[in-house]
Design a protein around this motif. Structure first.
Motif, PDB file in Angstrom:
ATOM      1  N   PHE A 154      34.763  43.232  47.383  1.00  0.00           N
ATOM      2  CA  PHE A 154      34.975  41.943  46.723  1.00  0.00           C
ATOM      3  C   PHE A 154      36.030  42.100  45.634  1.00  0.00           C
ATOM      4  O   PHE A 154      36.189  43.201  45.089  1.00  0.00           O
ATOM      5  CB  PHE A 154      33.666  41.443  46.093  1.00  0.00           C
ATOM      6  CG  PHE A 154      32.545  41.314  47.077  1.00  0.00           C
ATOM      7  CD1 PHE A 154      32.423  40.181  47.863  1.00  0.00           C
ATOM      8  CD2 PHE A 154      31.627  42.341  47.244  1.00  0.00           C
ATOM      9  CE1 PHE A 154      31.398  40.067  48.797  1.00  0.00           C
ATOM     10  CE2 PHE A 154      30.602  42.228  48.164  1.00  0.00           C
ATOM     11  CZ  PHE A 154      30.487  41.090  48.947  1.00  0.00           C
ATOM     12  N   ALA A 155      36.713  41.011  45.309  1.00  0.00           N
ATOM     13  CA  ALA A 155      37.752  41.062  44.272  1.00  0.00           C
ATOM     14  C   ALA A 155      37.644  39.835  43.376  1.00  0.00           C
ATOM     15  O   ALA A 155      37.528  38.707  43.864  1.00  0.00           O
ATOM     16  CB  ALA A 155      39.138  41.108  44.922  1.00  0.00           C
ATOM     17  N   ILE A 156      37.674  40.080  42.076  1.00  0.00           N
ATOM     18  CA  ILE A 156      37.703  38.982  41.103  1.00  0.00           C
ATOM     19  C   ILE A 156      38.647  39.368  39.965  1.00  0.00           C
ATOM     20  O   ILE A 156      39.014  40.532  39.813  1.00  0.00           O
ATOM     21  CB  ILE A 156      36.302  38.634  40.530  1.00  0.00           C
ATOM     22  CG1 ILE A 156      35.684  39.849  39.814  1.00  0.00           C
ATOM     23  CG2 ILE A 156      35.386  38.095  41.618  1.00  0.00           C
ATOM     24  CD1 ILE A 156      34.367  39.516  39.094  1.00  0.00           C
ATOM     25  N   GLY A 157      39.002  38.370  39.157  1.00  0.00           N
ATOM     26  CA  GLY A 157      39.841  38.629  37.989  1.00  0.00           C
ATOM     27  C   GLY A 157      39.165  39.655  37.095  1.00  0.00           C
ATOM     28  O   GLY A 157      37.942  39.662  36.961  1.00  0.00           O
ATOM     29  N   ASP A 158      39.985  40.502  36.475  1.00  0.00           N
ATOM     30  CA  ASP A 158      39.399  41.618  35.728  1.00  0.00           C
ATOM     31  C   ASP A 158      39.414  41.411  34.220  1.00  0.00           C
ATOM     32  O   ASP A 158      39.032  42.311  33.485  1.00  0.00           O
ATOM     33  CB  ASP A 158      40.117  42.929  36.104  1.00  0.00           C
ATOM     34  CG  ASP A 158      39.309  44.143  35.711  1.00  0.00           C
ATOM     35  OD1 ASP A 158      38.069  44.021  35.588  1.00  0.00           O
ATOM     36  OD2 ASP A 158      39.902  45.218  35.534  1.00  0.00           O
ATOM     37  N   ILE A 159      39.871  40.269  33.748  1.00  0.00           N
ATOM     38  CA  ILE A 159      39.884  40.037  32.298  1.00  0.00           C
ATOM     39  C   ILE A 159      38.814  38.993  31.957  1.00  0.00           C
ATOM     40  O   ILE A 159      38.807  37.882  32.490  1.00  0.00           O
ATOM     41  CB  ILE A 159      41.272  39.544  31.827  1.00  0.00           C
ATOM     42  CG1 ILE A 159      42.366  40.559  32.196  1.00  0.00           C
ATOM     43  CG2 ILE A 159      41.255  39.282  30.315  1.00  0.00           C
ATOM     44  CD1 ILE A 159      42.213  41.927  31.574  1.00  0.00           C
ATOM     45  N   CYS A 160      37.933  39.373  31.061  1.00  0.00           N
ATOM     46  CA  CYS A 160      36.856  38.464  30.650  1.00  0.00           C
ATOM     47  C   CYS A 160      37.463  37.169  30.108  1.00  0.00           C
ATOM     48  O   CYS A 160      38.509  37.185  29.454  1.00  0.00           O
ATOM     49  CB  CYS A 160      35.996  39.134  29.581  1.00  0.00           C
ATOM     50  SG  CYS A 160      34.575  38.131  29.093  1.00  0.00           S
ATOM     51  N   THR A 161      36.809  36.062  30.349  1.00  0.00           N
ATOM     52  CA  THR A 161      37.320  34.767  29.876  1.00  0.00           C
ATOM     53  C   THR A 161      36.933  34.495  28.423  1.00  0.00           C
ATOM     54  O   THR A 161      37.343  33.487  27.859  1.00  0.00           O
ATOM     55  CB  THR A 161      36.794  33.625  30.765  1.00  0.00           C
ATOM     56  OG1 THR A 161      35.364  33.708  30.826  1.00  0.00           O
ATOM     57  CG2 THR A 161      37.376  33.709  32.173  1.00  0.00           C
ATOM     58  N   HIS A 162      36.182  35.385  27.825  1.00  0.00           N
ATOM     59  CA  HIS A 162      35.820  35.213  26.410  1.00  0.00           C
ATOM     60  C   HIS A 162      36.862  35.884  25.507  1.00  0.00           C
ATOM     61  O   HIS A 162      37.446  35.239  24.651  1.00  0.00           O
ATOM     62  CB  HIS A 162      34.418  35.778  26.144  1.00  0.00           C
ATOM     63  CG  HIS A 162      33.991  35.633  24.723  1.00  0.00           C
ATOM     64  ND1 HIS A 162      33.517  36.696  23.989  1.00  0.00           N
ATOM     65  CD2 HIS A 162      33.977  34.552  23.900  1.00  0.00           C
ATOM     66  CE1 HIS A 162      33.234  36.252  22.766  1.00  0.00           C
ATOM     67  NE2 HIS A 162      33.498  34.969  22.692  1.00  0.00           N
ATOM     68  N   GLU A 163      37.088  37.177  25.709  1.00  0.00           N
ATOM     69  CA  GLU A 163      38.138  37.887  24.993  1.00  0.00           C
ATOM     70  C   GLU A 163      38.842  38.798  25.996  1.00  0.00           C
ATOM     71  O   GLU A 163      38.372  38.980  27.108  1.00  0.00           O
ATOM     72  CB  GLU A 163      37.561  38.689  23.816  1.00  0.00           C
ATOM     73  CG  GLU A 163      37.102  37.778  22.687  1.00  0.00           C
ATOM     74  CD  GLU A 163      36.571  38.556  21.486  1.00  0.00           C
ATOM     75  OE1 GLU A 163      36.857  39.757  21.353  1.00  0.00           O
ATOM     76  OE2 GLU A 163      35.858  37.940  20.685  1.00  0.00           O
TER      77      GLU A 163
ATOM     78  N   ALA B  33      30.762  34.006  27.274  1.00  0.00           N
ATOM     79  CA  ALA B  33      31.790  33.488  28.189  1.00  0.00           C
ATOM     80  C   ALA B  33      31.255  32.253  28.927  1.00  0.00           C
ATOM     81  O   ALA B  33      30.097  32.228  29.357  1.00  0.00           O
ATOM     82  CB  ALA B  33      32.200  34.562  29.192  1.00  0.00           C
ATOM     83  N   SER B  34      32.106  31.229  29.050  1.00  0.00           N
ATOM     84  CA  SER B  34      31.661  30.021  29.757  1.00  0.00           C
ATOM     85  C   SER B  34      32.561  29.677  30.932  1.00  0.00           C
ATOM     86  O   SER B  34      32.238  28.803  31.724  1.00  0.00           O
ATOM     87  CB  SER B  34      31.592  28.835  28.784  1.00  0.00           C
ATOM     88  OG  SER B  34      32.855  28.643  28.181  1.00  0.00           O
ATOM     89  N   GLU B  35      33.711  30.351  31.047  1.00  0.00           N
ATOM     90  CA  GLU B  35      34.626  30.075  32.155  1.00  0.00           C
ATOM     91  C   GLU B  35      34.562  31.192  33.184  1.00  0.00           C
ATOM     92  O   GLU B  35      34.439  32.365  32.837  1.00  0.00           O
ATOM     93  CB  GLU B  35      36.075  30.010  31.642  1.00  0.00           C
ATOM     94  CG  GLU B  35      36.420  28.713  30.956  1.00  0.00           C
ATOM     95  CD  GLU B  35      37.867  28.746  30.475  1.00  0.00           C
ATOM     96  OE1 GLU B  35      38.767  29.104  31.272  1.00  0.00           O
ATOM     97  OE2 GLU B  35      38.076  28.440  29.298  1.00  0.00           O
ATOM     98  N   ASP B  36      34.695  30.799  34.442  1.00  0.00           N
ATOM     99  CA  ASP B  36      34.708  31.767  35.535  1.00  0.00           C
ATOM    100  C   ASP B  36      36.016  32.560  35.509  1.00  0.00           C
ATOM    101  O   ASP B  36      37.019  32.102  34.969  1.00  0.00           O
ATOM    102  CB  ASP B  36      34.626  31.046  36.883  1.00  0.00           C
ATOM    103  CG  ASP B  36      33.380  30.180  36.989  1.00  0.00           C
ATOM    104  OD1 ASP B  36      32.408  30.428  36.254  1.00  0.00           O
ATOM    105  OD2 ASP B  36      33.391  29.252  37.826  1.00  0.00           O
TER     106      ASP B  36
END
Ligand code: FES
Length: 105
Positions: free
Chosen positions: A38-47, A83-86
């Motif tokens: 599986f692959a997802i973005g690697d930077i947290c959406t909080h910081e 974090a609140s954004e995907d």
């Protein structure tokens, strides 16, 4: 990224161990879970923190900084910290031992 992009060799991605990668300045984390990649973005959406430095268990990755959890199949934030954004999600295919990703599920 509208076309498939080669991002890693499948042999580089160990079971249940995050693999940090990048394409054209886009940080992407790969996860092998129950035989699937599986692959997802690697930077947290909080910081600005790499999720692949966090704790990977089951179908989720937990941010190392404030413990928000993201689902590795969809990039959806599921519980925990602030974090609140995907994060972004990617389609994954493996051909001839190479891993390709493409934006969106
Ligand atoms: S940096 Fe990831 S939850 Fe705060």
């Amino acid at each position: 990224m509208s076309d498939w992009v080669r991002i890693a060799d499948a042999s580089e991605i160990a079971d249940d161990e995050p693999f940090a990668s990048e394409w054209n300045g886009e940080a992407i984390a790969l996860y092998r879970h129950e035989g699937e990649i599986f692959a997802i973005g690697d930077i947290c959406t909080h910081e600005h923190v790499r999720l692949s430095d966090g704790w990977f268990e089951g179908d989720r990755i937990e941010c190392p900084l404030h413990q928000s959890c993201f689902e590795i199949r969809t990039g959806k934030v599921i519980e925990g910290g602030p974090a609140s954004e995907d994060v972004a999600s990617y389609q994954v295919k493996v051909e001839d031992g190479a891993v390709f990703v493409k934006r969106g599920i």
